[in-house]
Design a protein around this motif. Sequence first.
Motif, PDB file in Angstrom:
ATOM      1  N   UNK A 330      53.022  36.026  -5.583  1.00  0.00           N
ATOM      2  CA  UNK A 330      53.087  34.623  -5.164  1.00  0.00           C
ATOM      3  C   UNK A 330      52.498  34.452  -3.768  1.00  0.00           C
ATOM      4  N   UNK A 331      52.766  35.407  -2.871  1.00  0.00           N
ATOM      5  CA  UNK A 331      52.227  35.340  -1.517  1.00  0.00           C
ATOM      6  C   UNK A 331      50.709  35.396  -1.526  1.00  0.00           C
ATOM      7  N   UNK A 332      50.139  36.318  -2.320  1.00  0.00           N
ATOM      8  CA  UNK A 332      48.683  36.458  -2.371  1.00  0.00           C
ATOM      9  C   UNK A 332      48.030  35.204  -2.939  1.00  0.00           C
ATOM     10  N   UNK A 333      48.540  34.724  -4.058  1.00  0.00           N
ATOM     11  CA  UNK A 333      47.941  33.552  -4.687  1.00  0.00           C
ATOM     12  C   UNK A 333      48.105  32.318  -3.818  1.00  0.00           C
ATOM     13  N   UNK A 334      49.277  32.152  -3.188  1.00  0.00           N
ATOM     14  CA  UNK A 334      49.507  30.998  -2.323  1.00  0.00           C
ATOM     15  C   UNK A 334      48.590  31.035  -1.102  1.00  0.00           C
ATOM     16  N   UNK A 404      44.064  39.391   4.774  1.00  0.00           N
ATOM     17  CA  UNK A 404      44.496  40.784   4.886  1.00  0.00           C
ATOM     18  C   UNK A 404      45.715  41.038   4.004  1.00  0.00           C
ATOM     19  N   UNK A 405      46.642  40.078   3.977  1.00  0.00           N
ATOM     20  CA  UNK A 405      47.813  40.184   3.098  1.00  0.00           C
ATOM     21  C   UNK A 405      47.379  40.178   1.640  1.00  0.00           C
ATOM     22  N   UNK A 406      46.446  39.302   1.289  1.00  0.00           N
ATOM     23  CA  UNK A 406      45.950  39.225  -0.091  1.00  0.00           C
ATOM     24  C   UNK A 406      45.351  40.565  -0.512  1.00  0.00           C
ATOM     25  N   UNK A 407      44.527  41.157   0.360  1.00  0.00           N
ATOM     26  CA  UNK A 407      43.888  42.436   0.032  1.00  0.00           C
ATOM     27  C   UNK A 407      44.939  43.523  -0.209  1.00  0.00           C
ATOM     28  N   UNK A 411      45.591  45.401  -3.872  1.00  0.00           N
ATOM     29  CA  UNK A 411      45.401  46.858  -3.924  1.00  0.00           C
ATOM     30  C   UNK A 411      46.678  47.557  -4.363  1.00  0.00           C
ATOM     31  N   UNK A 412      47.828  47.051  -3.917  1.00  0.00           N
ATOM     32  CA  UNK A 412      49.099  47.654  -4.320  1.00  0.00           C
ATOM     33  C   UNK A 412      49.353  47.461  -5.815  1.00  0.00           C
ATOM     34  N   UNK A 430      38.577  35.758  -6.246  1.00  0.00           N
ATOM     35  CA  UNK A 430      39.091  36.178  -7.549  1.00  0.00           C
ATOM     36  C   UNK A 430      39.963  37.415  -7.390  1.00  0.00           C
ATOM     37  N   UNK A 431      41.194  37.318  -7.904  1.00  0.00           N
ATOM     38  CA  UNK A 431      42.096  38.469  -7.969  1.00  0.00           C
ATOM     39  C   UNK A 431      42.000  39.055  -9.372  1.00  0.00           C
TER      40      UNK A 431
END
Length: 453
Positions: A330-334, A404-407, A411-412, A430-431
Amino acid sequence: MKWNVSRVVAGVFALVAGSALGWMAGRQMPNPLLPALIGASVGVLLIALADTWHGYRLLEWLRLGTDSAAPSDTGMWGEIAHRVERALRLRENQAEHERERLSEFFEAIEASPNGVLLMDANDQIDWFSSVAADHFGLQPERDLRQRITNLVRSPAFVSYLQAGNFDMPVKFVNPQGQGMLSVMIREYGDGQKLVLTQDITERERAETMRRDFVANVSHEIRTPLTVLSGFIETLANLPLTEVERKRVLSLMSQQTGRMQALVSDLLTLAQLEGSPRPALDRWVPVARLLAHVESDARSLSHGRHHLSFTPAAGDVPTAAQIAGSETELLSALANLVNNAIRYTPEGGHVDVRWRVTPDGEGEFQVRDTGAGIEAEHLPRLTERFYRVDGSRSRDTGGTGLGLSIVKHVVQRHAGELHIESQVGQGSCFTLVFPPARVRASIEDARKGESPAA
């Protein structure tokens, strides 16, 4: 020894037999002693000829090579040949053992991630490992026995070598200009030198990033603190009207929120870097993720943008799921959707899409019609505090840590982040998640398996 006794016996026998034969042949002569002496001399000569022949055979064996067996003679020459052969075989075995040990030693050096180079007293190259060859750009057929300063011409390295003070290593850009080397020299033997090389490109980059990170965090926190300090001084020393006081308090609240957002993002990054990867058995409904993101996006936009979610949160199959941490996803997409809204002018479009590829991968795609980003900035967008425009993030309320958080999140989850952008046409983030973390249908959820391609 037996062969000594045998040789004495053989000599005496030849002497006696020769003398006897000579005396018998010349006994009718006036002086039969002379033929006896001649016979004894002939016996001695025969023994000498036999010794010469055996010695010649041994010398020929030594001259032509000792791969074959030594001459199989008896007596003294047989013993000499046997002893010589045994000594040679022992020396060959010792030499072979030393060669094997030397070969193992060089193999161990080759296995090292660091380079090793040997120089003589004249700074000519005697030997180097493949890693050292890669570090210095050397070739074995061309560069052996060459002076190293003719091949490695970095001023820092040349000065280091000529100064002769090797207590500390020297750092310089490798001859190919593609990285940073750390080189240390140690003297040994009669003026010979051992050169140890290490590629420290990544270490230097990490150190640079660490310094930049500390500097950026200090700057980001100092700016709102300076503003707050000024406002506090203003409230304490100046008589303000009610309108002015409310405006100052509003600005103070904004700066406080900015610091809170920065600290929150820093804590999020620290948590992402220090925790294990999300498990594969925790499934998060895609519909729930999209519903949360859409609600926040519409609240942030306040109707200023055209927002579309495809499929709509209510139309996503309830079985569509991603394995991982719901909070992180949710954090990455938001972050991607909020960035798209912040950097897209009023009246622009922001489209969010979810789909499963024919290969079974899951994709979240966020596309906007903002100003776009120049191509040279794209590789560095996910670096902490990296900004295309120094004032851009501050104007839009960002901390410079979102991508940076999204990356880290993607990756995790064993996924990838793809970024496309064109100036004046907008950007697309794109994720991509692997099939092992995606369920696209009710059948997949029932089977507990990833979808087949």
